[in-house]
Scaffold this active site. Sequence first.
Site, PDB file in Angstrom:
ATOM      1  N   GLU A   1       0.830  -1.196   0.000  1.00  0.00           N
ATOM      2  CA  GLU A   1       0.000   0.000   0.000  1.00  0.00           C
ATOM      3  C   GLU A   1       0.871   1.255   0.000  1.00  0.00           C
ATOM      4  O   GLU A   1       0.558   2.253  -0.660  1.00  0.00           O
ATOM      5  CB  GLU A   1      -0.932  -0.012   1.216  1.00  0.00           C
ATOM      6  CG  GLU A   1      -2.147   0.874   1.056  1.00  0.00           C
ATOM      7  CD  GLU A   1      -3.196   0.579   2.122  1.00  0.00           C
ATOM      8  OE1 GLU A   1      -4.092  -0.249   1.851  1.00  0.00           O
ATOM      9  OE2 GLU A   1      -3.113   1.132   3.229  1.00  0.00           O
TER      10      GLU A   1
ATOM     11  N   CYS B 272      -8.335  -2.146   4.107  1.00  0.00           N
ATOM     12  CA  CYS B 272      -8.185  -3.263   5.060  1.00  0.00           C
ATOM     13  C   CYS B 272      -9.498  -3.704   5.670  1.00  0.00           C
ATOM     14  O   CYS B 272      -9.591  -4.788   6.223  1.00  0.00           O
ATOM     15  CB  CYS B 272      -7.264  -2.870   6.208  1.00  0.00           C
ATOM     16  SG  CYS B 272      -5.665  -2.348   5.658  1.00  0.00           S
TER      17      CYS B 272
ATOM     18  N   LYS C 233     -15.154 -10.043   7.684  1.00  0.00           N
ATOM     19  CA  LYS C 233     -14.102 -10.877   7.079  1.00  0.00           C
ATOM     20  C   LYS C 233     -14.657 -12.222   6.613  1.00  0.00           C
ATOM     21  O   LYS C 233     -14.085 -12.863   5.738  1.00  0.00           O
ATOM     22  CB  LYS C 233     -12.976 -11.121   8.079  1.00  0.00           C
ATOM     23  CG  LYS C 233     -12.285  -9.857   8.582  1.00  0.00           C
ATOM     24  CD  LYS C 233     -11.176  -9.389   7.674  1.00  0.00           C
ATOM     25  CE  LYS C 233     -10.480  -8.172   8.265  1.00  0.00           C
ATOM     26  NZ  LYS C 233      -9.696  -7.439   7.269  1.00  0.00           N
TER      27      LYS C 233
END
Lengths: 584, 159
Positions: free
Chosen positions: A282, A302, A361
Site C-alpha cells: 500500500e 483493510c 471478514k
Amino acid sequence: MKTVNIKIDGVALTVPEGTTVLEAARMANVSIPTLCFLKDINQIGACRMCVVEIKGARALQAACVYPVSEGLEVITNSQKVRDARKVTLELILSNHDRQCLTCVRSENCELQKLSKQLNVKDIRFKALTDKEMQPIDNSSASIVRNNNKCVLCRRCVAVCQKVQTVSVIETIERGFRTRIGCAFDKPLAETSCVNCGQCIAVCPVGALTENTHIPQVWNAIADPDKYVVFQTAPAVRASIGEAFGLAIGERCTGKMVSAIRRLGVDKVFDTDTGADLTIMEEGTELLNRIKNGGKLPLITSCSPGWIKFCEHNYPDFLDNLSSCKSPHQMFGAVLKTYYAQKMGIDPAKMYVVSVMPCTAKKFEAQREEMKNSSGYVDVDAVLTTRELARMIEEAGIDFKALPDTDFDDPMGNATGAGVIFGATGGVMEAALRTVADVLTGESAPMEKIDYHAVRGIEGIKEAEVEVAGIKVRLAVASGLGNARKLLDSIRAGKAQYDFIEIMACPGGCVNGGGQIIQPSSVRSWTDLRTERAKILYDEDKALPLRKSHDNPMIKELYDEFYGNPGSEKAHHDLHTHYIARGKY
Amino acid sequence: MGVDCGNCSDEKSRKLLAVIEAEKDNPGSLIRILHEAQEIYGYLPIEVQKFVADNTGIPLAEIYGVVTFYAQFSLKPKGQNKINVCLGTACYVKGAEGILDRLKKELNMDVGDCTEDGKFSLDACRCVGACGLAPVIMINDDCYGRLVPDQVPGILAKY
C-alpha cells in the site's frame, strides 16, 4: 455548568442539569436495571425496565430518558417499582424463545441476567408455539438473525442507522407482529448490509450472532490430512482475555497463542506479518500515485465492512480504494503459495483459519476475487474473537493459567507497525513510518516514528505531515457514519486529501463486530476503544522492530518470491478489485 | 408504473417528485409524502418506496417500517371496487365474520388482497358508524347492512 439538587432513594446529591435519572442514580451508586438502554446510541425508554417512582409524577417514569430538575425526588426500589419491572419482564419473556441452555449468549445475556436480578421465578404467560416462530435469517455470510430471541430493544437498529448509517434494518409492523428486519422483509444477504456486526456487538440477547465456522474448523483440526494454520489479527489479543475474566485492556497475546496451539493446530502465525506486507504494497501504491499523478486520495482497503459500504454507497470512489487485499487475505495468499512451496505442503491440504475481531471478514473470505493466488481460497474459515473463545472453552483450556508463548517462526514475527493496524489511525501511522523511510532513503530514529496526530478515538482526524519535503494531507475516519461525512465533504469539494484511512467500526478493529461482547452496563460507561487500543500501542512500543520494511521475513519474501513491492506477481497474488453494487 | 425511470418522464413520477420537493425539508414529512404517493399510485409497492428513498435520502428500511406500521398504507394494489368489511363490535357479534368468510370464498382471496382482474379488493375495518345496520359492508361508497352470507354473491354481481 448549572447544577440541581435532587434525592435518590433518600440520598441527597447535586448533579448537572439535564442529567438523566439513570445517570444521576449511577452517581449515587444506585443501580437501575436497563435492557434497551445504550448510552448515546439508544436512549428511548422503550423496554420500561428502568421505571422509577418520581414524586409528584402521575405514573412510573423511565429513568433513562427522564431529565432531573431542581428538587426532584426519586424512588428506585419500592414494591410498586419492583412489581412493574417484574411484570414487564415476564411479558418480554412470554414470547422469548427461552433456549438458554443451548444459546450462544448464555451467561453473557442481559435478559437472563435481568431475570435473575429481578427474581423472576415463574413466567405466567405462555411461550411461543411452533406456529408463531419466525424463520431464522441465515442468508448472510456474516450475520444470523433469530427474531424468536429478539426483545425489540432496537439497539441494533440504532447502531445500524445512527452510528453506521448503513440503515438496512428497521422495526416492521406493529403490536404483537412487530419485528426487526429489512425493507420488504428481504433476507439480510440481499440488502446493502456491510456485515460490520456492530448490531451483534450491541444485541443484549442471542437474537444476533455470527454465522459460525466453528464446526468446520474443528473438523479440519481433527483431519490428519489437513495442515491447519491459524492467524490472528492484532485486535483479537486486545479483547479475548475479557471472555476469561481478564480486565478490559489487559494484554494476553502470549496466552492467546498458547491456547490456540493447544487446540491442536499445526501453526499459529500473526496476521500482523500480513499487515507488514500490506504496508509494503500500500505504501508503494501511495508513492506511485503521488509521484505519477495517480488517483488521489488513496483510501485504505483493510476493512471489508468499509469496502462493501463503498461499493454500495460510493461507487464513484472505487478507483480511490487501494487495490491491496486486506492483511489476512494477503497472508492467506502467502501461506498457500510461498510458504506451502517452501515447506513442501500441498496447498490443497492447507487449511487457513483467520481469527478476526470482525464479522465482515467472513463475507470477504468467500468473495470470488479471493481465490486467485494459489487456485484455492486464500482463507478457508474466519472465526471471530468470540468463536475462538468458545473453542478454547470447549477444549477445556484454562486460559488464565496458560504460560505465554510466541507465535511460530517464520511467519509469526511482525513489527509494531503491524500491531497498531487494529486501532483507528494505525494503518495510516504504519504506512507513514515506511513511506517516510523510503522517500528519505534513511531510517528515521525511533523517537520520530510516533504520529500522534492520527491516534485517538475521534471519529474524523485530519493532519498534514511533511514526509521528505512532500506535504501529505491525511484524514482518518472510523465508524461508517464518519466515513460518510468525510466522503460527502470530498464529493462536495470542501476537503482535499492525499491519503485516507477508513475503518468500518468506531474506534477501528479493537471495537469490531466480532469482539467479545460487553453488556450495556459496561459498554455505556467504559470506552472500550481506548482501553483495547492501549494494548496495541503498548505492544508496538515494546517491540524491537516497529517499521514494516524492517521485518526480515518481509525482506525475505520479496527477495525470494515477489521481487519488489507492486511487482506483477505481487499484484496477481496480493491485490484485488471491487464491484459497484446497487444502493439497496 | 415507471417510477424507477431515471429522468421521471412519466406523469405519476413527476407528480410524486413535485410533492417530495415541496415536502422533503419539513421535519416529519415522510407520512405526508407516503399519503400522496398512495393517492397517486393507489398503493406503495417497492418501486414507489425506493423512489421516495432516492429522492428524500430517508433509508428504504425506515420507509418500509412506517408503511407497515400504519394500517392505511397498502403494499398491495387496490381493486376497482374496494370492499370494506366492518369488524367493529356490533357487526362482529351480529356475524360479520361469516360475511367476511363468504366474501373470501366467493372472490377466492384473503383480506388485503386484490382479485387478479383488478375488479375487487378486500379489507377489514373497524366501526363504520352504522351499527344499527350490523353486520355492514361497504363497497366503495355504497353501504350494505343487515346482511346474511347468502346475500354476498348477489351484491358482488352488481359490480
